[in-house]
Design a protein around this motif. Structure first.
Motif, short mmCIF file in Angstrom:
data_model
loop_
_atom_site.label_atom_id
_atom_site.label_comp_id
_atom_site.label_asym_id
_atom_site.label_seq_id
_atom_site.Cartn_x
_atom_site.Cartn_y
_atom_site.Cartn_z
N GLN A 38 0.83 -1.21 0.00
CA GLN A 38 0.00 0.00 0.00
C GLN A 38 0.86 1.26 0.00
OE1 GLN A 38 -3.43 0.42 -0.30
NE2 GLN A 38 -2.81 2.54 -0.55
N SER A 39 1.90 1.28 0.80
CA SER A 39 2.76 2.47 0.83
C SER A 39 3.53 2.62 -0.49
CB SER A 39 3.71 2.45 2.02
OG SER A 39 4.61 1.37 1.93
N TRP A 40 3.90 1.50 -1.11
CA TRP A 40 4.58 1.57 -2.41
C TRP A 40 3.66 2.17 -3.48
CZ3 TRP A 40 6.52 -4.17 -2.32
CH2 TRP A 40 7.55 -4.30 -1.39
N THR A 41 2.39 1.74 -3.51
CA THR A 41 1.47 2.27 -4.52
C THR A 41 1.24 3.76 -4.30
OG1 THR A 41 -0.48 1.62 -3.24
CG2 THR A 41 0.28 0.08 -4.94
N SER A 42 1.08 4.17 -3.05
CA SER A 42 0.88 5.59 -2.75
C SER A 42 2.10 6.41 -3.13
CB SER A 42 0.57 5.79 -1.27
OG SER A 42 -0.63 5.17 -0.93
N MET A 43 3.26 5.92 -2.76
CA MET A 43 4.51 6.63 -3.05
C MET A 43 4.71 6.75 -4.56
SD MET A 43 8.42 5.28 -2.42
CE MET A 43 7.94 3.76 -3.21
N LEU A 44 4.54 5.66 -5.29
CA LEU A 44 4.74 5.71 -6.74
C LEU A 44 3.76 6.66 -7.41
CD1 LEU A 44 5.51 2.00 -7.60
CD2 LEU A 44 6.93 3.96 -8.19
N SER A 45 2.48 6.58 -7.04
CA SER A 45 1.48 7.46 -7.65
C SER A 45 1.82 8.92 -7.42
CB SER A 45 0.09 7.16 -7.08
OG SER A 45 -0.30 5.86 -7.40
N LYS A 46 2.13 9.26 -6.19
CA LYS A 46 2.46 10.65 -5.84
C LYS A 46 3.72 11.12 -6.55
CE LYS A 46 3.46 13.57 -1.87
NZ LYS A 46 4.83 13.73 -1.54
N ASP A 47 4.77 10.30 -6.50
CA ASP A 47 6.05 10.69 -7.10
C ASP A 47 5.96 10.80 -8.62
OD1 ASP A 47 7.02 10.73 -4.53
OD2 ASP A 47 8.28 8.95 -4.75
N ILE A 48 5.19 9.93 -9.25
CA ILE A 48 5.04 10.00 -10.70
C ILE A 48 4.29 11.26 -11.10
CG2 ILE A 48 3.89 8.94 -12.69
CD1 ILE A 48 4.67 6.19 -11.43
N VAL A 49 3.19 11.57 -10.40
CA VAL A 49 2.45 12.80 -10.70
C VAL A 49 3.35 14.02 -10.55
CG1 VAL A 49 0.63 14.35 -9.86
CG2 VAL A 49 0.13 11.95 -10.24
N THR A 50 4.12 14.07 -9.48
CA THR A 50 5.03 15.20 -9.25
C THR A 50 6.05 15.32 -10.37
OG1 THR A 50 4.76 14.99 -6.86
CG2 THR A 50 6.72 16.18 -7.64
N GLN A 51 6.66 14.20 -10.74
CA GLN A 51 7.68 14.20 -11.80
C GLN A 51 7.07 14.61 -13.14
OE1 GLN A 51 10.86 13.15 -10.96
NE2 GLN A 51 11.72 13.49 -12.97
N LEU A 52 5.88 14.12 -13.46
CA LEU A 52 5.25 14.47 -14.74
C LEU A 52 4.85 15.94 -14.77
CD1 LEU A 52 3.03 11.33 -15.45
CD2 LEU A 52 5.28 11.91 -16.40
#
Length: 111
Positions: A38-52
């Motif tokens: 769960q923390s991996w999915t949250s982290m990836l989603s947030k970090d990808i949106v920020t990077q994009l």
């Protein structure tokens, strides 16, 4: 380096590179663990949106991330959206290692 494009198709390959690199960096040495997924999915989603958003701020991005333990179980997912086919787009990506599958679907909607 930020790119100023108003058509998702023009930046699709660069977005794929950003996503692939980020998922690889965050998950490559991990083993599936239900407590961490769960923390991996949250982290990836947030970090990808920020990077994009830093890469190209001409779009609103939606990121869906699914992490699933590798097994013989089947998985079927689908998405649907009403949008402008000239400027908007989506990018589904799949990554896996010996213990898990990670599926990420990105929608880019032009502002």
């Amino acid at each position: 380096m930020p790119k100023d494009s108003t058509a998702f198709t023009e930046i699709r390959e660069e977005i794929k590179g950003i996503v692939d690199n980020m998922v690889e960096a965050k998950l490559e040495n991990k083993t599936y663990n239900v407590q961490d997924a769960q923390s991996w999915t949250s982290m990836l989603s947030k970090d990808i949106v920020t990077q994009l958003q830093e890469f190209n701020s001409n779009f609103k991005y939606t990121v869906m991330c699914l992490i699933m333990k590798k097994s013989d179980a089947g998985l079927h997912i689908s998405n649907s959206c009403f949008w402008n086919g000239t400027t908007d787009g989506n990018l589904p990506t799949k990554w896996e290692n010996d213990s898990m599958h990670c599926i990420i679907n990105i929608f880019g909607l032009a502002i």
